[in-house]
Design a protein around this motif. Structure first.
Motif, PDB file in Angstrom:
ATOM      1  N   GLN A 175     100.367 -59.740  -8.284  1.00 23.49           N
ATOM      2  CA  GLN A 175     101.243 -60.300  -7.246  1.00 23.49           C
ATOM      3  C   GLN A 175     100.547 -60.122  -5.887  1.00 23.49           C
ATOM      4  OE1 GLN A 175     104.317 -61.796  -7.717  1.00 23.49           O
ATOM      5  NE2 GLN A 175     104.363 -62.259  -5.552  1.00 23.49           N
ATOM      6  N   VAL A 176     100.377 -61.202  -5.147  1.00 24.12           N
ATOM      7  CA  VAL A 176      99.683 -61.166  -3.858  1.00 24.12           C
ATOM      8  C   VAL A 176     100.690 -61.458  -2.751  1.00 24.12           C
ATOM      9  CG1 VAL A 176      97.886 -62.220  -2.437  1.00 24.12           C
ATOM     10  CG2 VAL A 176      97.490 -61.871  -4.875  1.00 24.12           C
ATOM     11  N   HIS A 177     100.785 -60.511  -1.820  1.00 22.04           N
ATOM     12  CA  HIS A 177     101.582 -60.687  -0.604  1.00 22.04           C
ATOM     13  C   HIS A 177     100.601 -60.738   0.560  1.00 22.04           C
ATOM     14  CE1 HIS A 177     105.355 -59.808  -2.663  1.00 22.04           C
ATOM     15  NE2 HIS A 177     104.696 -58.843  -3.305  1.00 22.04           N
ATOM     16  N   TYR A 178     100.524 -61.835   1.219  1.00 22.00           N
ATOM     17  CA  TYR A 178      99.510 -62.028   2.250  1.00 22.00           C
ATOM     18  C   TYR A 178     100.153 -62.726   3.430  1.00 22.00           C
ATOM     19  CZ  TYR A 178      95.062 -63.452   4.346  1.00 22.00           C
ATOM     20  OH  TYR A 178      94.019 -63.640   5.195  1.00 22.00           O
ATOM     21  N   ARG A 179      99.975 -62.160   4.594  1.00 25.59           N
ATOM     22  CA  ARG A 179     100.508 -62.783   5.804  1.00 25.59           C
ATOM     23  C   ARG A 179      99.358 -63.389   6.585  1.00 25.59           C
ATOM     24  NH1 ARG A 179     104.187 -59.376   9.666  1.00 25.59           N
ATOM     25  NH2 ARG A 179     105.753 -60.070   8.202  1.00 25.59           N
ATOM     26  N   MET A 180      99.440 -64.666   6.828  1.00 21.55           N
ATOM     27  CA  MET A 180      98.388 -65.355   7.577  1.00 21.55           C
ATOM     28  C   MET A 180      98.771 -65.423   9.043  1.00 21.55           C
ATOM     29  SD  MET A 180      97.396 -68.420   4.986  1.00 21.55           S
ATOM     30  CE  MET A 180      96.018 -68.921   5.967  1.00 21.55           C
ATOM     31  N   CYS A 181      97.789 -65.269   9.881  1.00 24.52           N
ATOM     32  CA  CYS A 181      98.010 -65.357  11.317  1.00 24.52           C
ATOM     33  C   CYS A 181      97.912 -66.824  11.736  1.00 24.52           C
ATOM     34  CB  CYS A 181      96.972 -64.522  12.055  1.00 24.52           C
ATOM     35  SG  CYS A 181      97.165 -64.572  13.829  1.00 24.52           S
ATOM     36  N   GLN A 182      98.979 -67.350  12.312  1.00 27.85           N
ATOM     37  CA  GLN A 182      98.980 -68.757  12.682  1.00 27.85           C
ATOM     38  C   GLN A 182      98.513 -68.973  14.120  1.00 27.85           C
ATOM     39  OE1 GLN A 182     102.822 -70.314  11.823  1.00 27.85           O
ATOM     40  NE2 GLN A 182     102.704 -69.781   9.660  1.00 27.85           N
ATOM     41  N   ASN A 183      98.555 -67.922  14.948  1.00 27.19           N
ATOM     42  CA  ASN A 183      98.140 -68.053  16.347  1.00 27.19           C
ATOM     43  C   ASN A 183      96.868 -67.267  16.644  1.00 27.19           C
ATOM     44  OD1 ASN A 183     100.389 -69.614  16.924  1.00 27.19           O
ATOM     45  ND2 ASN A 183     101.645 -67.819  17.320  1.00 27.19           N
ATOM     46  N   CYS A 184      96.073 -66.987  15.624  1.00 29.63           N
ATOM     47  CA  CYS A 184      94.858 -66.199  15.808  1.00 29.63           C
ATOM     48  C   CYS A 184      93.726 -67.082  16.322  1.00 29.63           C
ATOM     49  CB  CYS A 184      94.430 -65.560  14.497  1.00 29.63           C
ATOM     50  SG  CYS A 184      95.588 -64.321  13.922  1.00 29.63           S
ATOM     51  N   ILE A 185      92.827 -66.444  17.070  1.00 28.14           N
ATOM     52  CA  ILE A 185      91.637 -67.117  17.580  1.00 28.14           C
ATOM     53  C   ILE A 185      90.430 -66.420  16.982  1.00 28.14           C
ATOM     54  CG2 ILE A 185      90.293 -67.663  19.630  1.00 28.14           C
ATOM     55  CD1 ILE A 185      92.902 -67.563  21.210  1.00 28.14           C
ATOM     56  N   GLU A 186      89.504 -67.175  16.443  1.00 27.38           N
ATOM     57  CA  GLU A 186      88.308 -66.580  15.863  1.00 27.38           C
ATOM     58  C   GLU A 186      87.348 -66.208  16.980  1.00 27.38           C
ATOM     59  OE1 GLU A 186      84.666 -67.818  12.919  1.00 27.38           O
ATOM     60  OE2 GLU A 186      86.551 -68.909  12.812  1.00 27.38           O
ATOM     61  N   VAL A 187      86.921 -64.964  16.962  1.00 29.10           N
ATOM     62  CA  VAL A 187      86.008 -64.471  17.983  1.00 29.10           C
ATOM     63  C   VAL A 187      84.655 -64.245  17.328  1.00 29.10           C
ATOM     64  CG1 VAL A 187      85.596 -62.667  19.676  1.00 29.10           C
ATOM     65  CG2 VAL A 187      87.916 -63.377  19.195  1.00 29.10           C
ATOM     66  N   ASP A 188      83.660 -65.008  17.769  1.00 31.41           N
ATOM     67  CA  ASP A 188      82.330 -64.862  17.211  1.00 31.41           C
ATOM     68  C   ASP A 188      81.400 -64.223  18.247  1.00 31.41           C
ATOM     69  OD1 ASP A 188      82.489 -66.998  18.864  1.00 31.41           O
ATOM     70  OD2 ASP A 188      81.400 -68.397  17.586  1.00 31.41           O
TER      71      ASP A 188
END
Length: 80
Positions: free
Chosen positions: A18-31
């Motif tokens: 069973q996988v419980h995963y919360r995705m960030c919808q307002n995240c910004i990728e920092v490279d």
């Protein structure tokens, strides 16, 4: 969406996960270029602030104090 129940069957065995995963919808990728840009901007802003403080406070060094350490004595015959 990766949430849910995953099942793996091999031979006669059945395993579930069973996988419980919360995705960030307002995240910004920092490279790396973004981080280096932030660091360079911070250094430049710090240098400009230091230069501004130096310019504001640095101009008073050439002037001497107008107040004198000597006091003029009052010309009075009683105290002479």
């Amino acid at each position: 969406d990766p949430r849910g129940l995953y099942v793996c069957e091999t031979g006669g065995q059945r395993k579930s996960l069973q996988v419980h995963y919360r995705m960030c919808q307002n995240c910004i990728e920092v490279d790396a270029p973004t981080i280096s840009g932030i660091v360079v901007a911070d250094v430049v802003a710090t240098l400009l602030l230091a230069l501004a403080v130096y310019c504001v406070t640095g101009h008073d060094r050439g002037h001497t104090s107008r107040a004198s350490d000597r006091q003029n004595l009052i010309a009075n015959e009683l105290y002479q």
